[in-house]
Design a protein around this motif. Structure first.
Motif, PDB file in Angstrom:
ATOM      1  N   TYR A 116       0.843  -1.190   0.000  1.00  0.00           N
ATOM      2  CA  TYR A 116       0.000   0.000   0.000  1.00  0.00           C
ATOM      3  C   TYR A 116       0.877   1.238   0.000  1.00  0.00           C
ATOM      4  O   TYR A 116       1.810   1.353   0.781  1.00  0.00           O
ATOM      5  N   ALA A 117       0.554   2.178  -0.869  1.00  0.00           N
ATOM      6  CA  ALA A 117       1.356   3.390  -0.984  1.00  0.00           C
ATOM      7  C   ALA A 117       0.819   4.516  -0.123  1.00  0.00           C
ATOM      8  O   ALA A 117       1.574   5.353   0.372  1.00  0.00           O
ATOM      9  N   SER A 118      -0.456   4.567   0.021  1.00  0.00           N
ATOM     10  CA  SER A 118      -1.039   5.659   0.790  1.00  0.00           C
ATOM     11  C   SER A 118      -2.452   5.288   1.193  1.00  0.00           C
ATOM     12  O   SER A 118      -3.015   4.317   0.689  1.00  0.00           O
ATOM     13  N   VAL A 119      -3.014   6.041   2.066  1.00  0.00           N
ATOM     14  CA  VAL A 119      -4.404   5.841   2.468  1.00  0.00           C
ATOM     15  C   VAL A 119      -5.117   7.182   2.400  1.00  0.00           C
ATOM     16  O   VAL A 119      -4.496   8.249   2.474  1.00  0.00           O
ATOM     17  N   LYS A 120      -6.428   7.134   2.203  1.00  0.00           N
ATOM     18  CA  LYS A 120      -7.213   8.362   2.173  1.00  0.00           C
ATOM     19  C   LYS A 120      -7.653   8.744   3.585  1.00  0.00           C
ATOM     20  O   LYS A 120      -8.078   7.896   4.364  1.00  0.00           O
ATOM     21  N   ARG A 121      -7.525   9.965   3.881  1.00  0.00           N
ATOM     22  CA  ARG A 121      -7.964  10.451   5.186  1.00  0.00           C
ATOM     23  C   ARG A 121      -8.567  11.848   5.006  1.00  0.00           C
ATOM     24  O   ARG A 121      -7.873  12.742   4.525  1.00  0.00           O
ATOM     25  N   HIS A 122      -9.861  11.961   5.350  1.00  0.00           N
ATOM     26  CA  HIS A 122     -10.579  13.236   5.208  1.00  0.00           C
ATOM     27  C   HIS A 122     -10.519  13.758   3.774  1.00  0.00           C
ATOM     28  O   HIS A 122     -10.347  14.948   3.538  1.00  0.00           O
ATOM     29  N   GLY A 123     -10.642  12.827   2.809  1.00  0.00           N
ATOM     30  CA  GLY A 123     -10.682  13.233   1.404  1.00  0.00           C
ATOM     31  C   GLY A 123      -9.326  13.553   0.810  1.00  0.00           C
ATOM     32  O   GLY A 123      -9.249  13.945  -0.344  1.00  0.00           O
ATOM     33  N   ARG A 124      -8.275  13.466   1.574  1.00  0.00           N
ATOM     34  CA  ARG A 124      -6.946  13.752   1.034  1.00  0.00           C
ATOM     35  C   ARG A 124      -6.051  12.537   1.204  1.00  0.00           C
ATOM     36  O   ARG A 124      -6.259  11.705   2.096  1.00  0.00           O
ATOM     37  N   ARG A 125      -5.033  12.458   0.336  1.00  0.00           N
ATOM     38  CA  ARG A 125      -4.075  11.373   0.449  1.00  0.00           C
ATOM     39  C   ARG A 125      -2.990  11.801   1.419  1.00  0.00           C
ATOM     40  O   ARG A 125      -2.319  12.807   1.220  1.00  0.00           O
ATOM     41  N   VAL A 126      -2.825  11.004   2.443  1.00  0.00           N
ATOM     42  CA  VAL A 126      -1.812  11.301   3.442  1.00  0.00           C
ATOM     43  C   VAL A 126      -0.813  10.153   3.462  1.00  0.00           C
ATOM     44  O   VAL A 126      -1.192   8.986   3.662  1.00  0.00           O
ATOM     45  N   ARG A 127       0.453  10.439   3.222  1.00  0.00           N
ATOM     46  CA  ARG A 127       1.472   9.400   3.210  1.00  0.00           C
ATOM     47  C   ARG A 127       1.786   8.985   4.637  1.00  0.00           C
ATOM     48  O   ARG A 127       2.036   9.824   5.502  1.00  0.00           O
ATOM     49  N   LYS A 128       1.753   7.686   4.854  1.00  0.00           N
ATOM     50  CA  LYS A 128       2.093   7.144   6.161  1.00  0.00           C
ATOM     51  C   LYS A 128       3.538   6.665   6.145  1.00  0.00           C
ATOM     52  O   LYS A 128       4.043   6.237   5.115  1.00  0.00           O
ATOM     53  N   PRO A 129       4.212   6.702   7.274  1.00  0.00           N
ATOM     54  CA  PRO A 129       5.574   6.180   7.310  1.00  0.00           C
ATOM     55  C   PRO A 129       5.555   4.670   7.116  1.00  0.00           C
ATOM     56  O   PRO A 129       4.554   4.006   7.388  1.00  0.00           O
ATOM     57  N   PRO A 130       6.653   4.097   6.601  1.00  0.00           N
ATOM     58  CA  PRO A 130       6.692   2.642   6.406  1.00  0.00           C
ATOM     59  C   PRO A 130       6.503   1.913   7.721  1.00  0.00           C
ATOM     60  O   PRO A 130       6.950   2.343   8.786  1.00  0.00           O
ATOM     61  N   ALA A 131       5.823   0.783   7.637  1.00  0.00           N
ATOM     62  CA  ALA A 131       5.629  -0.038   8.827  1.00  0.00           C
ATOM     63  C   ALA A 131       6.957  -0.652   9.255  1.00  0.00           C
ATOM     64  O   ALA A 131       7.838  -0.913   8.440  1.00  0.00           O
ATOM     65  N   LEU A 132       7.101  -0.901  10.537  1.00  0.00           N
ATOM     66  CA  LEU A 132       8.338  -1.469  11.079  1.00  0.00           C
ATOM     67  C   LEU A 132       8.370  -2.971  10.810  1.00  0.00           C
ATOM     68  O   LEU A 132       7.427  -3.695  11.143  1.00  0.00           O
ATOM     69  N   LEU A 133       9.469  -3.442  10.204  1.00  0.00           N
ATOM     70  CA  LEU A 133       9.650  -4.862   9.946  1.00  0.00           C
ATOM     71  C   LEU A 133      10.167  -5.523  11.218  1.00  0.00           C
ATOM     72  O   LEU A 133      11.301  -5.300  11.647  1.00  0.00           O
ATOM     73  N   LEU A 134       9.327  -6.385  11.810  1.00  0.00           N
ATOM     74  CA  LEU A 134       9.695  -7.040  13.058  1.00  0.00           C
ATOM     75  C   LEU A 134      10.566  -8.267  12.826  1.00  0.00           C
ATOM     76  O   LEU A 134      11.535  -8.507  13.555  1.00  0.00           O
ATOM     77  N   ALA A 135      10.209  -9.073  11.829  1.00  0.00           N
ATOM     78  CA  ALA A 135      10.938 -10.327  11.586  1.00  0.00           C
ATOM     79  C   ALA A 135      10.826 -10.706  10.123  1.00  0.00           C
ATOM     80  O   ALA A 135       9.881 -10.308   9.429  1.00  0.00           O
ATOM     81  N   ARG A 136      11.820 -11.494   9.661  1.00  0.00           N
ATOM     82  CA  ARG A 136      11.828 -11.940   8.265  1.00  0.00           C
ATOM     83  C   ARG A 136      12.407 -13.341   8.195  1.00  0.00           C
ATOM     84  O   ARG A 136      13.315 -13.701   8.934  1.00  0.00           O
ATOM     85  N   GLY A 137      11.867 -14.141   7.238  1.00  0.00           N
ATOM     86  CA  GLY A 137      12.387 -15.478   6.978  1.00  0.00           C
ATOM     87  C   GLY A 137      12.237 -15.837   5.519  1.00  0.00           C
ATOM     88  O   GLY A 137      11.318 -15.364   4.845  1.00  0.00           O
ATOM     89  N   SER A 138      13.159 -16.670   4.991  1.00  0.00           N
ATOM     90  CA  SER A 138      13.116 -17.058   3.580  1.00  0.00           C
ATOM     91  C   SER A 138      13.709 -18.445   3.421  1.00  0.00           C
ATOM     92  O   SER A 138      14.644 -18.828   4.141  1.00  0.00           O
TER      93      SER A 138
END
Length: 376
Positions: A298-320
């Motif tokens: 997700y690049a952005s979300v709508k809030r009150h009719g405007r696009r507001v950029r949110k900071p990236p979510a924190l990556l807690l853990a990763r596996g591959s």
């Protein structure tokens, strides 16, 4: 008595005699001029500028016992001539002639320098032999094509001919040309040439290609170089077998099996292991994000009719892990340094688990996101 008759000074007979004497004198003078002119040497006509020629013929015909290969040089008007083949600075073959020509049965190798001297001792021209022109293997029996490689910038001619042995009543054997045809060269592009014959070639014929170049010299002289390649017409090469391309891989599919139960403490200590299925070889990656910002999908979300950029979510853990084939694989998630600092004193967190499948061609598939709540 008075004298009378022809001795009178004004006698017409004497006048005629004088005129005849004068005429005879003029005729004698003209004849003397003619004889004098005939005796003078004629004006010399300047000789034409010399024309030098260097020729190389390589290959063989359908009668290989009668060799055609040679290297020769000539000059007109006639003078002494020498032809040499020089390899790595050493003369490996040389022939001289005193009557305007020199001939030898050797031909140079690719990279050899061939020189023409005339008179002997004076180099008129030199070339570095490149083995061209060549004739493509597709110039073969049943084909009407004519193509190959050439020295760039040099015109190309070609054709075919048939040779038969003929024995006369006295037992003398000789070669006779029984049929021939000229190639139609239609393309001269860069280092290649192409064209065709009016009729397809046949076994038993000899095909040839020749190229030539004329270089003007001082005083109107010309240095002409020609190179020819001959070879018997052979069978056409078997076209390579093109393997059918492998079928495209099936559409990438997979699923996330039931998540195993875990806690924050267990995640920090030994990670979190889950089971995932994939239908082909590939890579399975899992990312656990804290629900506190923008997820990768997700690049952005709508809030009150405007696009507001949110900071990236924190990556807690990763596996591959890699899957060697279709089936089930185990993915072990390890906490990231930032995730460890966030979870070290947390009593509980809300997170999102994203599972991504990637196959060998780079295609990717994101499985359904799973929301999880981890407690201490």
């Amino acid at each position: 008595m008075k004298a009378t008759g022809s001795h009178h000074p004004s006698s017409p007979v004497l006048g005629v005699a004088r005129r005849r004497l004068h005429t005879a004198g003029r005729t004698s003078c003209l004849m003397a001029l003619v004889f004098a002119a005939a005796a003078m040497p004629a004006m010399a006509t300047p000789p034409p500028p010399p024309r030098y020629a260097l020729s190389i013929v390589a290959g063989e015909t359908t009668q290989p016992e009668y060799q055609i290969v040679h290297t020769s040089g000539s000059v007109q008007p006639s003078s002494s001539v020498a032809v040499s083949i020089v390899r790595n600075g050493t003369v490996v073959a040389r022939n001289t002639g005193t009557s305007g020509g020199a001939w030898m049965s050797q031909v140079p190798q690719v990279g050899d320098v061939v020189t023409l001297e005339s008179p002997v001792g004076t180099t008129v021209g030199a070339i570095v032999y490149d083995g061209l022109p060549s004739i493509d293997p597709t110039v073969c029996a049943g084909s009407a094509s004519f193509s190959g490689q050439r020295s760039a910038g040099e015109p190309v001619e070609g054709g075919y001919f048939s040779l038969t042995l003929h024995t006369d009543p006295y037992g003398h054997t000789s070669l006779r040309e029984t049929a021939s045809g000229q190639a139609q060269v239609t393309v001269l592009a860069g280092s290649s040439y192409a064209g065709g014959f009016l009729v397809p070639l046949a076994l038993g014929q000899t095909v040839f290609a020749s190229e030539s170049l004329q270089t003007p010299l001082a005083g109107g002289a010309v240095f002409a170089y020609s190179s020819e390649t001959d070879r018997p017409v052979g069978a056409c090469p078997v076209p390579p077998v093109v393997a059918a391309p492998p079928p495209p891989p099936p559409a990438l599919q997979g699923s996330l099996l039931k998540l195993s139960r875990t806690t924050i403490r267990r995640l920090l200590r030994s990670g979190w292991r889950n089971r995932v299925t994939i239908n082909q070889p590939g890579t399975v990656t899992q990312d656990l994000y804290l629900v506190n910002g923008r997820l990768p999908a997700y690049a952005s979300v709508k809030r009150h009719g405007r696009r507001v950029r949110k900071p990236p979510a924190l990556l807690l853990a990763r596996g591959s892990t890699s899957a060697k084939g279709a089936g089930e694989v185990s993915v072990l998630l390890r906490v990231t340094p930032r995730g460890r600092r966030r979870l070290k004193h947390a009593g509980s967190v809300r997170a999102v688990l994203i599972t991504t499948l990637t196959n060998g061609s780079g295609a990717k598939l994101n499985l359904e996101l799973r929301s999880v709540t981890l407690h201490r």
